[in-house]
Design a protein around this motif. Structure first.
Motif, mmCIF file in Angstrom:
data_model
loop_
_atom_site.group_PDB
_atom_site.id
_atom_site.type_symbol
_atom_site.label_atom_id
_atom_site.label_comp_id
_atom_site.label_asym_id
_atom_site.label_seq_id
_atom_site.Cartn_x
_atom_site.Cartn_y
_atom_site.Cartn_z
ATOM 1 N N GLN A 374 0.815 -1.217 0.000
ATOM 2 C CA GLN A 374 0.000 0.000 0.000
ATOM 3 C C GLN A 374 0.853 1.274 0.000
ATOM 4 O O GLN A 374 0.322 2.370 -0.116
ATOM 5 N N LEU A 375 2.177 1.113 0.139
ATOM 6 C CA LEU A 375 3.071 2.264 0.270
ATOM 7 C C LEU A 375 3.995 2.349 -0.940
ATOM 8 O O LEU A 375 4.125 1.395 -1.703
ATOM 9 N N ASP A 376 4.640 3.508 -1.133
ATOM 10 C CA ASP A 376 5.481 3.735 -2.307
ATOM 11 C C ASP A 376 6.660 2.750 -2.318
ATOM 12 O O ASP A 376 7.502 2.783 -1.414
ATOM 13 N N PRO A 377 6.759 1.906 -3.357
ATOM 14 C CA PRO A 377 7.827 0.899 -3.358
ATOM 15 C C PRO A 377 9.224 1.466 -3.632
ATOM 16 O O PRO A 377 10.229 0.837 -3.272
ATOM 17 N N ASP A 378 9.318 2.636 -4.253
ATOM 18 C CA ASP A 378 10.612 3.119 -4.758
ATOM 19 C C ASP A 378 11.693 3.286 -3.687
ATOM 20 O O ASP A 378 12.811 2.781 -3.861
ATOM 21 N N PRO A 379 11.427 3.987 -2.572
ATOM 22 C CA PRO A 379 12.505 4.140 -1.582
ATOM 23 C C PRO A 379 12.911 2.813 -0.944
ATOM 24 O O PRO A 379 14.073 2.606 -0.595
ATOM 25 N N PHE A 380 11.952 1.897 -0.812
ATOM 26 C CA PHE A 380 12.249 0.581 -0.230
ATOM 27 C C PHE A 380 13.125 -0.230 -1.187
ATOM 28 O O PHE A 380 14.120 -0.850 -0.769
ATOM 29 N N MET A 381 12.773 -0.217 -2.469
ATOM 30 C CA MET A 381 13.550 -0.949 -3.481
ATOM 31 C C MET A 381 14.982 -0.411 -3.555
ATOM 32 O O MET A 381 15.946 -1.171 -3.685
ATOM 33 N N GLU A 382 15.108 0.889 -3.453
ATOM 34 C CA GLU A 382 16.427 1.538 -3.467
ATOM 35 C C GLU A 382 17.252 1.091 -2.252
ATOM 36 O O GLU A 382 18.443 0.787 -2.367
ATOM 37 N N ALA A 383 16.592 1.039 -1.094
ATOM 38 C CA ALA A 383 17.276 0.641 0.145
ATOM 39 C C ALA A 383 17.710 -0.825 0.107
ATOM 40 O O ALA A 383 18.748 -1.187 0.658
ATOM 41 N N LEU A 384 16.932 -1.701 -0.543
ATOM 42 C CA LEU A 384 17.325 -3.110 -0.670
ATOM 43 C C LEU A 384 18.676 -3.225 -1.371
ATOM 44 O O LEU A 384 19.549 -3.978 -0.940
ATOM 45 N N ASN A 385 18.844 -2.466 -2.457
ATOM 46 C CA ASN A 385 20.114 -2.495 -3.199
ATOM 47 C C ASN A 385 21.275 -1.986 -2.350
ATOM 48 O O ASN A 385 22.396 -2.468 -2.458
ATOM 49 N N LYS A 386 20.986 -1.022 -1.517
ATOM 50 C CA LYS A 386 22.027 -0.353 -0.733
ATOM 51 C C LYS A 386 22.433 -1.146 0.510
ATOM 52 O O LYS A 386 23.575 -1.075 0.961
ATOM 53 N N HIS A 387 21.514 -1.918 1.075
ATOM 54 C CA HIS A 387 21.753 -2.517 2.395
ATOM 55 C C HIS A 387 21.831 -4.040 2.405
ATOM 56 O O HIS A 387 21.581 -4.667 3.427
ATOM 57 N N GLY A 388 22.193 -4.639 1.263
ATOM 58 C CA GLY A 388 22.549 -6.058 1.306
ATOM 59 C C GLY A 388 21.629 -7.039 0.610
ATOM 60 O O GLY A 388 21.926 -8.235 0.568
ATOM 61 N N LEU A 389 20.501 -6.562 0.043
ATOM 62 C CA LEU A 389 19.601 -7.473 -0.675
ATOM 63 C C LEU A 389 19.324 -6.946 -2.090
ATOM 64 O O LEU A 389 18.189 -6.590 -2.430
ATOM 65 N N PRO A 390 20.352 -6.873 -2.950
ATOM 66 C CA PRO A 390 20.149 -6.346 -4.304
ATOM 67 C C PRO A 390 19.196 -7.227 -5.107
ATOM 68 O O PRO A 390 19.200 -8.448 -4.953
ATOM 69 N N TRP A 391 18.375 -6.604 -5.929
ATOM 70 C CA TRP A 391 17.380 -7.332 -6.710
ATOM 71 C C TRP A 391 17.658 -7.171 -8.197
ATOM 72 O O TRP A 391 18.329 -6.255 -8.632
ATOM 73 N N LYS A 392 17.112 -8.110 -8.933
ATOM 74 C CA LYS A 392 17.214 -8.069 -10.396
ATOM 75 C C LYS A 392 15.824 -8.251 -10.970
ATOM 76 O O LYS A 392 14.966 -8.880 -10.336
ATOM 77 N N GLU A 393 15.607 -7.725 -12.166
ATOM 78 C CA GLU A 393 14.340 -7.996 -12.843
ATOM 79 C C GLU A 393 14.618 -8.390 -14.280
ATOM 80 O O GLU A 393 15.499 -7.821 -14.944
ATOM 81 N N VAL A 394 13.889 -9.407 -14.732
ATOM 82 C CA VAL A 394 14.096 -9.966 -16.062
ATOM 83 C C VAL A 394 12.739 -10.133 -16.731
ATOM 84 O O VAL A 394 11.816 -10.674 -16.125
ATOM 85 N N GLU A 395 12.647 -9.691 -17.987
ATOM 86 C CA GLU A 395 11.423 -9.990 -18.743
ATOM 87 C C GLU A 395 11.537 -11.402 -19.291
ATOM 88 O O GLU A 395 12.562 -11.769 -19.868
ATOM 89 N N LEU A 396 10.508 -12.197 -19.068
ATOM 90 C CA LEU A 396 10.534 -13.597 -19.492
ATOM 91 C C LEU A 396 9.777 -13.769 -20.809
ATOM 92 O O LEU A 396 8.768 -13.114 -21.009
#
Length: 396
Positions: A374-396
């Motif tokens: 329900q909340l803005d995902p952008d700052p959380f997604m940014e923090a994941l990359n910065k604090h040890g849980l980097p994410w990737k996205e792939v079009e299948l």
């Protein structure tokens, strides 16, 4: 200046405290409490050694509202982070309402006498938190938590509607034990042995426990693993909040060895939550089983390999079909080297810290009870990359 009170000194609590201590400019004071103060002291000692930060510790019974209220009044935190067991969610929410403190957790409430993962008990607090001008953030772990944010991120940046969602959780690590669980055994076993459930065209469809499976080829050389359909709580809130969702399922990998042990334990009644009489006392067999299994925290130095958790989503963008996979891969060894815990605790403890950070910095605000999507995902997604849980996205 921000002050956080963390309740719970298991594997996730340990990771969260270590990660908070790495950002003293946000977490200016970290306080840690648990039923067993010695566990808090051990975490505080590790944090002091690794970061130089002092963490005051306390003994508290999180089932006891007056006792918790007394501790909150003594510390006066800006936020209470509940990393205790799901059984304590409601008493800690009550204590927060009584003291005027914001609340956050990583798992939804579950009654002691029934293996029932539902948000209804916590959603019922919506008006009380709203009227008190307080915010309660539910499920800021990985699944639930990051998986909800992955869905919100995809909805915001990639889809007009998401029609199909498969959350796939793979632990490709090995701890070498005959049988052990990577987080609280009681919660873990209750979760796995209950009936499966998924969302299909506006209603819940039930399956027998672990009756459905599929093989999935995981990225980055993890390879093909067998995944089993389970019910997981984030499906309940995502079915409400993600536009156009026609089907949502949750899958988790288990080894044959693990399932064989679990089946034997189930067949002889050791996973039961129905109390039995033993030596003049009433005990739940699962509680005895929990006592004899390896402590999840002890698996840190033993566990090798990686986890891979992510969302496979199909939907529509500008009238065209699209399929997207958003995922994180986390190394057990790297997690242990950084904070002294294996990746299962790490992947929950880091998002707990990030959720707290979102609330304390005002990136996420609101009055009432909120699920992550329900909340803005952008700052959380940014923090994941910065604090040890980097994410990737792939079009299948």
């Amino acid at each position: 200046m921000s002050k956080v009170l963390i309740i719970g000194a298991g594997g996730v609590g340990s990771v969260a405290v270590h990660k908070c201590a790495q950002i003293p400019e946000i977490f200016t004071e970290i306080h840690l409490a648990s039923r067993t103060k010695a566990k808090c002291d051990a975490i505080a000692e590790s944090v002091k050694t690794r970061t130089g930060i002092t963490v005051p510790t306390y003994q508290v019974d999180a089932d006891n509202v007056p006792e918790t209220v007394e501790l909150i009044k003594k510390i006066k935190p800006d936020l209470l982070v509940n990393l205790a067991l799901p059984y304590q969610d409601l008493t800690l929410m009550d204590a927060c309402l009584e003291t005027g403190v914001n609340y956050m957790d990583t798992a939804n409430y579950e009654p002691l006498d029934e293996a029932k993962f539902e948000y209804k008990w916590q959603w019922a607090y919506q008006e009380r938190f709203k009227e008190a001008g307080l915010m309660a953030l539910l499920g800021s772990g990985f699944d639930p938590g990051v998986t909800n944010v992955f869905a919100a991120h995809a909805m915001k940046h990639h889809f007009d509607e998401i029609h199909e969602l498969d959350i796939i959780d793979c632990n490709a690590g090995d701890h070498g034990q005959a049988f052990a669980t990577n987080f609280n055994p009681e919660i873990n076993i209750r979760e796995i042995t209950q009936r499966g459930r998924y969302w299909e065209r506006g209603e819940w469809v039930e399956t027998d426990p672990l009756a459905w499976s599929m093989d999935y080829d995981f990225p980055e050389d993890i390879g093909e693993k067998k995944c089993y359909l389970m019910y997981h709580e984030e499906l309940e809130s995502l079915a409400l909040h993600i536009k156009g969702l026609k089907r949502a399922r949750f899958w988790m990998t288990f080894s044959e060895k693990y399932l064989t042990h679990l089946k034997v334990l189930e067949n002889i009644g050791m996973t039961s939550i129905e109390p039995i009489e033993y030596n003049g006392q009433m005990i739940q067999p699962i509680k005895f089983l929990t006592a004899v299994l390896p402590e999840p925290g002890s698996l840190g130095p033993l566990t090798k390999g990686r986890t891979c958790i992510g969302n496979v989503m199909k939907g529509i963008k500008n009238g065209k079909e699209k399929k997207l996979y958003v995922y994180n891969i986390c190394s057990h060894e790297a997690a242990y080297k950084e904070v002294g815990s294996q990746a299962i605790s790490y992947t929950t403890g880091v998002p707990a810290m990030i959720g707290a950070m979102m609330m304390l910095t005002g990136k996420w605000t609101g009055k009432g009870v909120f699920n992550m999507e329900q909340l803005d995902p952008d700052p959380f997604m940014e923090a994941l990359n910065k604090h040890g849980l980097p994410w990737k996205e792939v079009e299948l």
